[in-house]
Design a protein around this motif. Structure first.
Motif, PDB file in Angstrom:
ATOM      1  N   PRO A   1      17.184   3.551 -29.591  1.00 52.42           N
ATOM      2  CA  PRO A   1      18.401   3.490 -30.413  1.00 52.42           C
ATOM      3  C   PRO A   1      19.628   4.048 -29.704  1.00 52.42           C
ATOM      4  CG  PRO A   1      16.547   4.393 -31.661  1.00 52.42           C
ATOM      5  CD  PRO A   1      16.118   4.332 -30.240  1.00 52.42           C
ATOM      6  N   VAL A   2      19.415   5.032 -28.815  1.00 47.87           N
ATOM      7  CA  VAL A   2      20.510   5.663 -28.100  1.00 47.87           C
ATOM      8  C   VAL A   2      20.327   5.441 -26.602  1.00 47.87           C
ATOM      9  CG1 VAL A   2      21.686   7.831 -27.585  1.00 47.87           C
ATOM     10  CG2 VAL A   2      20.771   7.420 -29.879  1.00 47.87           C
ATOM     11  N   ASP A   3      21.387   4.977 -25.944  1.00 44.43           N
ATOM     12  CA  ASP A   3      21.360   4.808 -24.491  1.00 44.43           C
ATOM     13  C   ASP A   3      21.795   6.126 -23.841  1.00 44.43           C
ATOM     14  OD1 ASP A   3      21.239   3.766 -21.959  1.00 44.43           O
ATOM     15  OD2 ASP A   3      23.226   2.839 -22.053  1.00 44.43           O
ATOM     16  N   ASP A   4      20.853   6.801 -23.188  1.00 45.39           N
ATOM     17  CA  ASP A   4      21.118   8.125 -22.625  1.00 45.39           C
ATOM     18  C   ASP A   4      20.765   8.133 -21.135  1.00 45.39           C
ATOM     19  OD1 ASP A   4      21.513  10.762 -22.070  1.00 45.39           O
ATOM     20  OD2 ASP A   4      19.904  11.529 -23.360  1.00 45.39           O
ATOM     21  N   PRO A   5      21.706   7.778 -20.264  1.00 45.67           N
ATOM     22  CA  PRO A   5      21.423   7.738 -18.820  1.00 45.67           C
ATOM     23  C   PRO A   5      20.899   9.060 -18.273  1.00 45.67           C
ATOM     24  CG  PRO A   5      23.523   6.683 -19.298  1.00 45.67           C
ATOM     25  CD  PRO A   5      23.087   7.360 -20.566  1.00 45.67           C
ATOM     26  N   ALA A   6      21.339  10.190 -18.829  1.00 48.35           N
ATOM     27  CA  ALA A   6      20.902  11.501 -18.345  1.00 48.35           C
ATOM     28  C   ALA A   6      19.408  11.723 -18.573  1.00 48.35           C
ATOM     29  CB  ALA A   6      21.710  12.603 -19.024  1.00 48.35           C
ATOM     30  N   ALA A   7      18.821  10.989 -19.524  1.00 52.93           N
ATOM     31  CA  ALA A   7      17.400  11.153 -19.829  1.00 52.93           C
ATOM     32  C   ALA A   7      16.509  10.263 -18.972  1.00 52.93           C
ATOM     33  CB  ALA A   7      17.148  10.849 -21.308  1.00 52.93           C
ATOM     34  N   ARG A   8      17.124   9.412 -18.140  1.00 51.20           N
ATOM     35  CA  ARG A   8      16.333   8.538 -17.270  1.00 51.20           C
ATOM     36  C   ARG A   8      15.950   9.318 -16.014  1.00 51.20           C
ATOM     37  NH1 ARG A   8      20.669   4.419 -18.134  1.00 51.20           N
ATOM     38  NH2 ARG A   8      20.219   3.469 -20.153  1.00 51.20           N
ATOM     39  N   VAL A   9      14.859  10.047 -16.088  1.00 47.42           N
ATOM     40  CA  VAL A   9      14.476  10.976 -15.018  1.00 47.42           C
ATOM     41  C   VAL A   9      13.772  10.285 -13.869  1.00 47.42           C
ATOM     42  CG1 VAL A   9      14.358  12.958 -16.561  1.00 47.42           C
ATOM     43  CG2 VAL A   9      12.320  11.525 -16.236  1.00 47.42           C
ATOM     44  N   ILE A  10      13.260   9.087 -14.085  1.00 47.27           N
ATOM     45  CA  ILE A  10      12.528   8.390 -13.026  1.00 47.27           C
ATOM     46  C   ILE A  10      13.517   7.634 -12.139  1.00 47.27           C
ATOM     47  CG2 ILE A  10      10.854   6.573 -12.510  1.00 47.27           C
ATOM     48  CD1 ILE A  10       9.329   7.420 -14.996  1.00 47.27           C
ATOM     49  N   LYS A  11      13.515   7.976 -10.861  1.00 50.21           N
ATOM     50  CA  LYS A  11      14.437   7.374  -9.899  1.00 50.21           C
ATOM     51  C   LYS A  11      13.725   6.529  -8.855  1.00 50.21           C
ATOM     52  CE  LYS A  11      17.753   9.586 -11.944  1.00 50.21           C
ATOM     53  NZ  LYS A  11      18.677   8.855 -12.844  1.00 50.21           N
ATOM     54  N   VAL A  12      12.411   6.739  -8.700  1.00 48.71           N
ATOM     55  CA  VAL A  12      11.620   5.993  -7.719  1.00 48.71           C
ATOM     56  C   VAL A  12      10.343   5.517  -8.401  1.00 48.71           C
ATOM     57  CG1 VAL A  12      10.445   6.057  -5.496  1.00 48.71           C
ATOM     58  CG2 VAL A  12      12.517   7.417  -5.837  1.00 48.71           C
ATOM     59  N   VAL A  13       9.994   4.242  -8.194  1.00 51.22           N
ATOM     60  CA  VAL A  13       8.775   3.706  -8.796  1.00 51.22           C
ATOM     61  C   VAL A  13       8.056   2.812  -7.804  1.00 51.22           C
ATOM     62  CG1 VAL A  13      10.075   1.801  -9.827  1.00 51.22           C
ATOM     63  CG2 VAL A  13       7.810   2.366 -10.717  1.00 51.22           C
ATOM     64  N   ALA A  14       6.736   2.902  -7.802  1.00 52.39           N
ATOM     65  CA  ALA A  14       5.881   1.998  -7.034  1.00 52.39           C
ATOM     66  C   ALA A  14       4.726   1.598  -7.940  1.00 52.39           C
ATOM     67  CB  ALA A  14       5.360   2.668  -5.769  1.00 52.39           C
ATOM     68  N   ILE A  15       4.394   0.315  -7.955  1.00 53.38           N
ATOM     69  CA  ILE A  15       3.344  -0.187  -8.842  1.00 53.38           C
ATOM     70  C   ILE A  15       2.302  -0.946  -8.029  1.00 53.38           C
ATOM     71  CG2 ILE A  15       2.824  -1.598 -10.854  1.00 53.38           C
ATOM     72  CD1 ILE A  15       5.659  -1.184 -11.809  1.00 53.38           C
TER      73      ILE A  15
END
Length: 270
Positions: A96-110
């Motif tokens: 419901p709320v767009d909170d860029p500060a809460a996006r803690v993941i900066k690197v991902v590998a799958i």
């Protein structure tokens, strides 16, 4: 794939001769000039089509649910401390709320195996250090992945200390550039490469070389060694051949065990 101007000119010349036209063999003949102009325009257009096709393919991979690109995009969308809501109109989960500060993941590998995903994630500090996410964030992220994953797919979340990378290389540079300036440029390129390895968590030897080659003032590079050690390997570094999978999904440089030697291009032994 876009054809070269010469290839297009050859086709144009062949079509003209097939129509029975008599063409001057002079290298400065007017028809050659016009064929070059037309060929150059077609070449530019074909390059634009290639770029457009790549953008469409990338967008399709990213928005098609269930693809690795889609999962990678969803991972980067995670907001710690926020609850997902369900939209009954679109049948989609959303914040419901767009909170860029809460996006803690900066690197991902799958890593994908049949009916299973291994998702390797990390965060990044303000000074650029890549490190594991906090335990509470990891707990929240596991719940998030359970909510968005497809039925029948199991997910393991990994967030651990970075793999370590060592390198030993000779960088040959343009003599017009001071060695210190080129070395700083190379080191900056190596730092940028850390977060640009892709979501497959694989380090490719040639891509690291390409990153160094793109640094300002670099003419060529002789890479003597590139080796890697995972968190469980201690000081047992293994040489990277064509490519190698990163245990953590990301890496940091072992600066104390790495070496860059600067030489001018004039010192290359031919």
């Amino acid at each position: 794939m876009a054809r070269t101007i010469n290839e297009i000119q050859t086709v144009i010349e062949g079509n003209l001769r097939d129509k029975g036209l008599t063409l001057s063999s002079s290298s400065v003949a007017e028809w050659r000039l016009w064929s070059f102009v037309v060929a150059a325009a077609i070449n530019v257009f074909e390059h634009i089509l290639d770029i457009f096709r790549k953008e469409v393919d990338d967008l399709t991979d990213r928005v098609t649910p269930g693809t690795l690109r889609w999962y990678a995009a969803q991972v980067m969308r995670f907001q710690t401390g926020h609850k997902l809501e369900y939209d009954s109109q679109t049948a989609m989960l959303y914040y419901p709320v767009d909170d860029p500060a809460a996006r803690v993941i900066k690197v991902v590998a799958i890593i994908e195996t049949p009916n299973h995903l291994t998702v390797k994630v990390a965060t990044q500090t303000d000074d650029g250090e890549i490190k594991p996410i906090l335990e509470q964030d990891r707990y929240n992220f596991v719940s998030y992945m359970d909510a968005i994953k497809f039925a029948g797919i199991s997910v393991d979340v990994v967030s651990q200390n970075a793999d370590r990378l060592r390198y030993d290389m000779i960088v040959y540079h343009d003599a017009a550039y001071p060695p210190s300036v080129v070395k700083e440029s190379v080191e900056a390129a190596l730092e940028a490469y850390k977060t640009d390895i892709g979501f497959d968590g694989i380090i490719y030897r040639q891509r690291l070389i390409d990153a160094v080659m793109a640094a300002e003032g670099v003419i060529t590079v002789d890479v003597r060694s590139i080796s890697r050690a995972g968190a469980a390997d201690g000081d047992q570094f293994s040489e990277i051949g064509v490519a190698d999978a990163l245990d953590a999904g990301y890496f940091d440089y072992d600066v104390s065990g790495s070496r860059i030697e600067m030489k001018t291009v004039n010192s290359i032994e031919l």
